[in-house]
Design a protein around this motif. Structure first.
Motif, mmCIF file in Angstrom:
data_model
loop_
_atom_site.group_PDB
_atom_site.id
_atom_site.type_symbol
_atom_site.label_atom_id
_atom_site.label_comp_id
_atom_site.label_asym_id
_atom_site.label_seq_id
_atom_site.Cartn_x
_atom_site.Cartn_y
_atom_site.Cartn_z
ATOM 1 N N THR A 1 0.829 -1.212 0.000
ATOM 2 C CA THR A 1 0.000 0.000 0.000
ATOM 3 C C THR A 1 0.859 1.256 0.000
ATOM 4 N N GLU A 2 1.938 1.250 0.771
ATOM 5 C CA GLU A 2 2.830 2.406 0.791
ATOM 6 C C GLU A 2 3.499 2.611 -0.566
ATOM 7 N N ALA A 3 3.731 1.535 -1.282
ATOM 8 C CA ALA A 3 4.312 1.666 -2.622
ATOM 9 C C ALA A 3 3.325 2.326 -3.582
ATOM 10 N N VAL A 4 2.033 1.959 -3.484
ATOM 11 C CA VAL A 4 1.017 2.534 -4.361
ATOM 12 C C VAL A 4 0.840 4.020 -4.092
ATOM 13 N N PHE A 5 0.827 4.408 -2.814
ATOM 14 C CA PHE A 5 0.563 5.796 -2.442
ATOM 15 C C PHE A 5 1.845 6.604 -2.204
ATOM 16 N N ALA A 6 3.006 6.008 -2.487
ATOM 17 C CA ALA A 6 4.296 6.695 -2.318
ATOM 18 C C ALA A 6 4.426 7.303 -0.926
ATOM 19 N N ILE A 7 4.149 6.494 0.080
ATOM 20 C CA ILE A 7 4.206 6.950 1.468
ATOM 21 C C ILE A 7 5.571 6.588 2.055
ATOM 22 N N PRO A 8 6.277 7.543 2.632
ATOM 23 C CA PRO A 8 7.603 7.245 3.218
ATOM 24 C C PRO A 8 7.487 6.579 4.582
ATOM 25 N N GLY A 9 6.978 5.366 4.587
ATOM 26 C CA GLY A 9 6.797 4.630 5.826
ATOM 27 C C GLY A 9 7.795 3.503 5.977
ATOM 28 N N ALA A 10 7.566 2.663 6.983
ATOM 29 C CA ALA A 10 8.485 1.560 7.253
ATOM 30 C C ALA A 10 8.448 0.523 6.128
ATOM 31 N N GLY A 11 7.273 0.307 5.534
ATOM 32 C CA GLY A 11 7.168 -0.676 4.461
ATOM 33 C C GLY A 11 7.988 -0.300 3.247
ATOM 34 N N SER A 12 7.844 0.946 2.783
ATOM 35 C CA SER A 12 8.634 1.386 1.631
ATOM 36 C C SER A 12 10.123 1.437 1.972
ATOM 37 N N MET A 13 10.443 1.725 3.223
ATOM 38 C CA MET A 13 11.840 1.725 3.644
ATOM 39 C C MET A 13 12.452 0.331 3.528
ATOM 40 N N ILE A 14 11.695 -0.685 3.912
ATOM 41 C CA ILE A 14 12.180 -2.063 3.814
ATOM 42 C C ILE A 14 12.407 -2.453 2.360
ATOM 43 N N VAL A 15 11.473 -2.084 1.486
ATOM 44 C CA VAL A 15 11.602 -2.414 0.066
ATOM 45 C C VAL A 15 12.834 -1.755 -0.535
ATOM 46 N N ASN A 16 12.995 -0.451 -0.282
ATOM 47 C CA ASN A 16 14.146 0.267 -0.839
ATOM 48 C C ASN A 16 15.465 -0.267 -0.285
ATOM 49 N N ALA A 17 15.474 -0.604 1.008
ATOM 50 C CA ALA A 17 16.695 -1.137 1.614
ATOM 51 C C ALA A 17 17.044 -2.501 1.029
ATOM 52 N N ALA A 18 16.027 -3.329 0.771
ATOM 53 C CA ALA A 18 16.286 -4.647 0.181
ATOM 54 C C ALA A 18 16.841 -4.515 -1.235
ATOM 55 N N ILE A 19 16.317 -3.569 -1.992
ATOM 56 C CA ILE A 19 16.803 -3.360 -3.359
ATOM 57 C C ILE A 19 18.260 -2.901 -3.352
ATOM 58 N N ASN A 20 18.605 -2.044 -2.394
ATOM 59 C CA ASN A 20 19.956 -1.491 -2.319
ATOM 60 C C ASN A 20 20.896 -2.306 -1.428
ATOM 61 N N LYS A 21 20.470 -3.491 -1.020
ATOM 62 C CA LYS A 21 21.279 -4.398 -0.196
ATOM 63 C C LYS A 21 21.680 -3.773 1.151
ATOM 64 N N ASP A 22 20.832 -2.881 1.661
ATOM 65 C CA ASP A 22 21.094 -2.274 2.968
ATOM 66 C C ASP A 22 20.478 -3.178 4.034
ATOM 67 N N PHE A 23 21.152 -4.294 4.293
ATOM 68 C CA PHE A 23 20.579 -5.339 5.126
ATOM 69 C C PHE A 23 20.334 -4.940 6.584
ATOM 70 N N PRO A 24 21.151 -4.104 7.212
ATOM 71 C CA PRO A 24 20.826 -3.689 8.594
ATOM 72 C C PRO A 24 19.473 -2.990 8.704
ATOM 73 N N ILE A 25 19.120 -2.193 7.698
ATOM 74 C CA ILE A 25 17.814 -1.539 7.700
ATOM 75 C C ILE A 25 16.705 -2.580 7.616
ATOM 76 N N VAL A 26 16.875 -3.549 6.722
ATOM 77 C CA VAL A 26 15.857 -4.588 6.554
ATOM 78 C C VAL A 26 15.709 -5.394 7.840
ATOM 79 N N GLN A 27 16.827 -5.838 8.401
ATOM 80 C CA GLN A 27 16.784 -6.634 9.617
ATOM 81 C C GLN A 27 16.149 -5.859 10.759
ATOM 82 N N GLY A 28 16.580 -4.626 10.947
ATOM 83 C CA GLY A 28 16.071 -3.834 12.052
ATOM 84 C C GLY A 28 14.596 -3.529 11.929
ATOM 85 N N ALA A 29 14.157 -3.112 10.738
ATOM 86 C CA ALA A 29 12.760 -2.747 10.546
ATOM 87 C C ALA A 29 11.845 -3.960 10.682
#
Length: 319
Positions: free
Chosen positions: A262-290
Motif C-alpha cells: 500500500t505504501e508503494a502505491v501511495f508513495a508513502i515514506p513509511g516503514a514498508g517502503s523503507m524495507i523495500v528500498n533497503a532490500a533493493i539497495n542491499k542495505d541489510f541492517p535496515i531490513v533486519q532492524g525494521a
C-alpha cells in the motif's frame, strides 16, 4: 479474572514471548543471508576493484563467520542498537523512528475502520441469517477478502483523488506537526487496507454470533421472555467476544504486513517502503532492524489479545 492475578499473568506471557522474539531474529537473519548480492559491492559501486570491495567487507564486519555476525547483531539488538545503515551511515533506530509513525497511523486507522464497519455488518448479517441481507453481506465480504490491496488502492486513487480531488494522491504528513493533515493523507491508504479487515471481521463475527444465538442457552433466555435486543447485546456479543478479539488481532497483524504494498502505491515514506528500498539497495541492517521491530509489534499485539482473553473468559488458563 481477579485483577490481582494480572501482573503474574503478564510476567508469564512476557516470559513465553521471549523465545518467540529470539527465534524471529534467527529467521530474519537467516533469510537475509539468502538474498543474492553483496552489500559491499553495492556500496563500492559498479567499477570498484576486488581489493576495494574486500576492504569494505572488512570494515563492515561482513568477512566474519555468520554465527559471529548473528551473535553480535542479536546482542546489540536486545540492547536497543540495531546497527547503522550501510548506505547512509545513520543509526537504524533513527531511520525506523522517522518512518514508523506513518505506517502505524495507516495501520491503526485501518483497524479502527475495520472494527467500526465490520462489527455492525456482522451483527446485521447474524440477526438476519439466511435472508437476503445475510447473503448480500456474505457476498460483499467474500469479495472484500479476494480483492488485492494494491489494485484497490489504484482504483481508489483514480476515483477519489484524481477524479473528485477529495484526497491527496501520494505522500504523508507527520501527525506531530499536522494532525488533521496526517489523517487526510492517511484516509485512502487506510481504507484500502481496511477492506479486507472489514470483510474478515464481518464474516467471523457473523458465524460466531449465529452459533451463539442458536445455542440452547439462548433458547432458554428467549423462553424466559427476555427481549431480543437484550439477548443480543448482553449475552450474544459477550459470548462472541473471544472470536472478535482473535479476528481483530489477526487483522492488525495482516494490515501491518500489507502496508508494504500500500505504501508503494501511495508513495508513502513509511516503514514498508523503507524495507523495500533497503532490500533493493542491499542495505541489510535496515531490513533486519525494521522487520525485527514489526515482529515485536506483532508479538505485542498477540500478548495484548492473550491478556484480554484471560480477563474476559475465566475458562482460559491464567498461566
Amino acid at each position: 479474572m481477579n485483577k490481582s492475578h494480572l501482573p503474574r499473568v503478564l510476567f508469564w506471557r512476557l516470559l513465553q514471548a521471549l523465545p518467540v522474539a529470539a527465534m524471529s531474529t534467527l529467521a530474519i537473519f537467516g533469510l537475509i543471508q539468502l538474498v543474492p548480492g553483496d552489500p559491499a559491492a553495492t556500496i563500492a559501486g559498479e567499477y570498484a576493484t576486488a581489493e576495494t570491495i574486500e576492504a569494505i567487507r572488512q570494515t563492515l564486519g561482513l568477512d566474519r563467520p555468520l554465527w559471529q555476525q548473528y551473535g553480535g547483531w542479536l546482542w546489540n539488538a536486545f540492547h536497543g542498537d540495531l546497527s547503522t545503515s550501510l548506505l547512509t551511515g545513520l543509526p537504524v533506530m533513527d531511520e525506523i523512528a522517522r518512518r514508523l509513525p506513518s505506517t502505524l497511523l495507516i495501520a491503526g486507522l485501518a483497524l479502527v475502520i475495520s472494527v467500526l464497519i465490520g462489527v455492525p455488518i456482522g451483527i446485521l448479517a447474524a440477526t438476519r441469517a439466511d435472508g437476503w441481507v445475510d447473503r448480500v453481506v456474505t457476498g460483499i465480504a467474500s469479495l472484500g477478502v479476494a480483492v488485492p490491496n494494491f489494485w484497490l488502492g489504484m482504483i481508489l486513487v483514480s476515483i477519489f483523488a484524481l477524479g473528485f480531488g477529495w484526497f491527496p494522491t501520494t505522500g504523508a504528513r507527520p501527525i506531530s506537526e499536522d494532525f488533521w493533515g496526517a489523517l487526510h493523507h492517511a484516509a485512502l491508504p487506510a481504507l484500502t487496507l481496511a477492506t479486507g479487515g472489514i470483510a474478515e471481521i464481518a464474516r467471523q463475527l457473523r458465524s460466531s454470533l449465529i452459533e451463539v444465538l442458536q445455542s440452547q442457552y439462548v433458547r432458554t433466555l428467549r423462553a424466559k421472555g427476555l427481549p431480543p435486543a437484550l439477548i443480543l447485546w448482553k449475552h450474544g456479543l459477550r459470548n462472541a467476544a473471544l472470536t472478535l478479539l482473535t479476528v481483530i488481532g489477526l487483522v492488525f497483524n495482516h494490515t501491518l504486513g500489507a502496508t508494504v504494498a500500500t505504501e508503494a502505491v501511495f508513495a508513502i515514506p513509511g516503514a514498508g517502503s523503507m524495507i523495500v528500498n533497503a532490500a533493493i539497495n542491499k542495505d541489510f541492517p535496515i531490513v533486519q532492524g525494521a522487520v525485527f521491530v514489526l515482529v515485536l509489534m506483532v508479538i505485542a499485539m498477540n500478548l495484548i489479545i492473550d491478556l484480554l482473553y484471560t480477563m474476559l473468559d475465566p475458562r482460559v488458563k491464567k498461566a
